[in-house]
Scaffold this active site. Structure first.
Site, PDB file in Angstrom:
ATOM      1  N   ASP A 191       0.663  -1.296  -0.019  1.00  0.00           N
ATOM      2  CA  ASP A 191      -0.047  -0.030  -0.001  1.00  0.00           C
ATOM      3  C   ASP A 191       0.919   1.050   0.090  1.00  0.00           C
ATOM      4  O   ASP A 191       2.169   0.975  -0.031  1.00  0.00           O
ATOM      5  CB  ASP A 191      -0.832  -0.051   1.062  1.00  0.00           C
ATOM      6  N   HIS A 261      -2.748   3.140  -4.896  1.00  0.00           N
ATOM      7  CA  HIS A 261      -2.223   3.034  -3.562  1.00  0.00           C
ATOM      8  C   HIS A 261      -0.663   2.077  -3.751  1.00  0.00           C
ATOM      9  O   HIS A 261      -0.438   1.203  -3.244  1.00  0.00           O
ATOM     10  CB  HIS A 261      -3.114   1.958  -2.740  1.00  0.00           C
ATOM     11  N   GLU A 328      -9.803   2.978  -5.238  1.00  0.00           N
ATOM     12  CA  GLU A 328      -9.249   4.301  -4.992  1.00  0.00           C
ATOM     13  C   GLU A 328      -8.194   4.583  -5.822  1.00  0.00           C
ATOM     14  O   GLU A 328      -6.867   5.249  -5.214  1.00  0.00           O
ATOM     15  CB  GLU A 328      -9.275   4.581  -3.420  1.00  0.00           C
TER      16      GLU A 328
END
Length: 550
Positions: A191, A261, A328
């Site tokens: 991440d 990410h 995202e």
């Protein structure tokens, strides 16, 4: 000796020579979680006594090794014998991979299963059937159980990127998961805030990408603590976790986040990002939230990801899936990047959402080449969803995403943040200590988790089989150690276990609450820092401690 021969040998030698002894009459009903599909308890009859010789197991059978471990952990003596075993293991393929039949009488125990995992589930039900007889001595209640799971995916996601759990703690989690018949550990390993996955060809992923300069102070996300945070798992540690999980009937599904990410990976190898944009300065992120750095859609990046997937497949050989995240992923850098815009033009892509779909499909081909399937968060359908991808539905405010995927023929796993984000508060009664900071949501109680119906409303009967199951997600921004992790997860995990396993028509919150109370002594004995089901304080209010990674 193969497994079938061992089943036949154990069943043929055990029955005539049982050494078991009857207990005093048993009136205390077993309180099994998750509730079996069928259970007949013979109240008032003698059960199988455990106080003297314990349980004799058939030597050489692979399930005897697991039975010995579980009985020992529950304080019951065992012995391996060539003849005269108390337990008979019998193979019955009609029960499938996870189904089982369990019968306990006053002098014998029989377990029928189609595969080893079914036998493990039977043993866990057996452990939860240890009660006290009329004389106060431990015994196995006389019962008959026929059981199989409603869903094939019963998972918990562990986030090792924000805060990294040591292997010894992961093993404790796996033991608890196995008791309640979870079969998937989804392991979030990369991440923005850290890359925890070793890839021999790219050492800077862990050397640089595994370290952030600081983190938010626990209790104040806007204040940095000024302390470097560093760590990653070795290949040996990962193999150890994978084997430990397999021995307990759990498959570890690895996740490598892309195309977003990706800050930690790009900080380690800046050429993998959109280096042709203004003010390009990648770093391992020090704060929580969504950050703009995404992988560049270039051949260099795809070669890198192919190498990473090759390594992941070596480390996780039994996982049928590779999770690619896909959530995202801001499109700002792609919009600014001449290189990304040229790729869109060359491939005839109308917008950056289609570019993400192109990116995901390229990666899916790499995964499929290893005989595995791609799974990702529900954003992977933006720009077009591959017909062979599996989608995790997490955004509860987008109910049509699940329906759309099902209509296209895609499998889904339900992980809605409305019910299954266990980093959220689980109701009133939270301790005031800063260590218990979390995301405010007082409605996400164990009762709310128990109310979940994983099959989305309106799903045609013919498509219900595409709903593989459900999973709790435990994001670790506010979870720095195992005691806090336990506090967030228990007892909600037990409610989810029943949602994922038990036939819908057998769910009963009042009955579940009674069985939940009976599980608390087990959690106490294991030192689990659970939140009291009555919304009281945690079992160990002083248990939140700082742990060193190494």
């Amino acid at each position: 000796m193969n497994l079938r021969h061992l089943f036949l040998t154990a069943s043929s030698t055990a029955a005539p020579f049982c050494w078991g002894a009857p207990s005093a009459p048993v009136r205390e009903a077993p309180c099994i979680i998750p509730r079996p599909a069928s259970l007949e308890f013979k109240a008032g009859q003698p059960g199988f006594a455990l106080k003297d010789g314990g349980v004799k197991l058939p030597a050489g059978h692979p399930l005897s090794v697991q039975a010995e471990r579980l009985f020992r952990e529950n304080g019951v003596k065992t012995a391996m014998v060539e003849q005269g075993a108390d337990i008979a293991f019998t193979e019955d393929k009609s029960l499938g991979g996870e189904g089982y039949r369990l019968t306990v009488t006053l002098d014998s125990i029989s377990i029928d299963c189609g595969a080893a995992n079914g036998g493990l589930h039977a043993l866990q039900s057996l452990m939860q059937s240890i009660v006290k007889d009329g004389g106060g001595a431990p015994a196995l209640a006389a019962l008959e159980v026929r059981d199989q799971p409603r869903f094939s995916w019963r998972g918990i996601m562990m986030d090792s990127c924000r805060h990294m759990m040591p292997v010894r703690d992961i093993k404790k989690v796996l033991d608890l998961m196995s008791r309640y018949k979870f079969n998937i550990l989804h392991w979030h390993l990369t991440d923005d805030q850290g890359w925890r996955l070793p890839v021999a060809k790219y050492p800077r992923l862990t050397e640089t990408g595994g370290t952030r300069a600081q983190s938010p102070v626990t209790g104040n996300r806007s204040k940095p603590d000024g302390k470097p945070y560093s760590g990653h798992y070795t290949a040996e540690e990962i193999r150890d976790v994978v084997q430990y999980a397999k021995d307990r009937g759990i498959t570890v599904i690895p996740e490598v986040e892309l195309p977003g990410h990706a800050s930690a990976a790009i900080a380690a190898y800046p050429e993998l990002g959109n280096a042709d944009i203004p003010d390009y300065a990648p770093k391992v992120q020090e704060t929580w939230g969504v950050h703009p750095y995404t992988f560049a859609p270039t051949e260099k990046t795809f070669r890198f990801l192919e190498d990473v997937i090759d390594e992941v497949c070596r480390l996780f050989p039994d996982s049928p899936y590779i999770h690619i995240g896909g959530d995202e992923a801001p499109k700002d850098q792609w919009k600014q990047s001449p290189t990304a815009q040229q790729v869109m033009k060359d491939k005839g892509l109308k917008n950056e959402h289609e570019l993400q779909s192109y990116f995901v499909r390229r990666v899916e081909k790499m995964i499929n080449a290893h005989g595995k399937r791609l799974i990702g968060w529900d954003e992977i359908q933006e720009g077009g969803l591959s017909p062979t991808a599996t989608m995790m539905v997490w955004r509860s405010w987008m109910p049509n995403s699940a329906r759309h995927a099902l209509e296209q023929g895609n499998d889904i796993v339900m992980t809605p943040n409305s019910h299954l984000y266990f980093d959220y508060d689980q109701g009133p009664g939270k301790p005031a200590a800063a260590e218990y900071e979390t995301i405010n949501n007082d409605s996400l109680t164990w009762q709310h988790v128990y109310s979940l119906e994983p099959v989305p409303p309106g799903t045609p009967k013919a498509r219900e089989k595409q709903v593989l199951g459900c999973q709790a997600n435990v994001w670790a921004e506010y979870i720095p150690n195992l005691p806090k992790w336990e506090y967030q997860v228990f007892p909600r995990a037990l409610a989810l276990a029943e949602v994922a396993w038990t036939p819908r028509e057998l769910k009963n919150e009042q009955d579940f609450r009674l069985r939940l109370e009976r599980q608390l002594p087990f959690l106490d004995a294991r030192g689990v820092n659970y939140k009291r089901p009555d919304n009281g304080a945690p079992a160990r209010p002083d248990a939140v401690i700082t742990r060193e990674l190494r």
